[in-house]
Write an enzyme that holds these catalytic residues in place. Sequence first.
Site: not given
Ligand code: KIV
Length: 263
Positions: A43-44, A82, A111, A113, A180
Amino acid sequence: MSSILSFARAKREQRPLVMVTAYDAVTARTLHEAGVDALLVGDSAAMVVHGFPSTVHATLEMMRLHTAAVRRGAPEALVVADMPFLSVRRGADAALDAAGELMQAGATAVKIEGVAGHEEAISRLIGSGIPVMGHLGLTPQSVHQLGGNRIQGRSPAAAAQLRADAETLEKLGAFALVLECVPAALAATVTRERSIATIGIGAGRETDGQVLVVTDMLGLDPTFCPSFARRYVDGHRANLRAMRSFVRDVRARRFPARKEVPA
Ligand code: KIV
């Protein structure tokens, strides 16, 4: 097609796992060609592709489109997508719907969180055939609650909580766990204690694998490079040089040349 079973095998064989974020088809294809174990549609994307200040701005539609592009670019890759901000928090039914969309877009796994309050959703997803990767330590979707992007798990109580959360994830059936921004000693302890693979980012050398954000690795943003990341190329400088050359060539009528003109 790579599968999540390769993560367990890599941990058993102590072969370091490599994961890199990808948001588009061309980058996904190149990373797969480079031999990474998994592509993370992080989600970055909200920050590095869309220019938002945090991952809070990632939406399900944004993640679905990037996941589909990455899958088209790397049809054989293990693609982890994500789950965006609040998509798990709305309960197991909503989480199942959101994860279903990401899987149908091409994800191999999702993924999530954090774990507190997500146990039922995680268990429902896994029970429905959707592999789950956990994410503990600095969980950027909670940046406002955490008071910034800072190292987590420093106090004995916070470290104990993180270890307990990792155990919960393993018991729920997660296949891997991103750690992280946690102290290296804590990441090493979790890696030793748990049978699921740990993938570190800013978590030292003793995790089962490492993940980097692709734009950090390629040095594309000169204004941002976290201390734990390594720039393998000054992509910004290389890109800028190429872009300026194009501008100069067009203005000087050097582009297109004769061989670049269709007959
Ligand atoms: O969204 C992302 O890029 C991440 C990484 C920092 C692991 O979750």
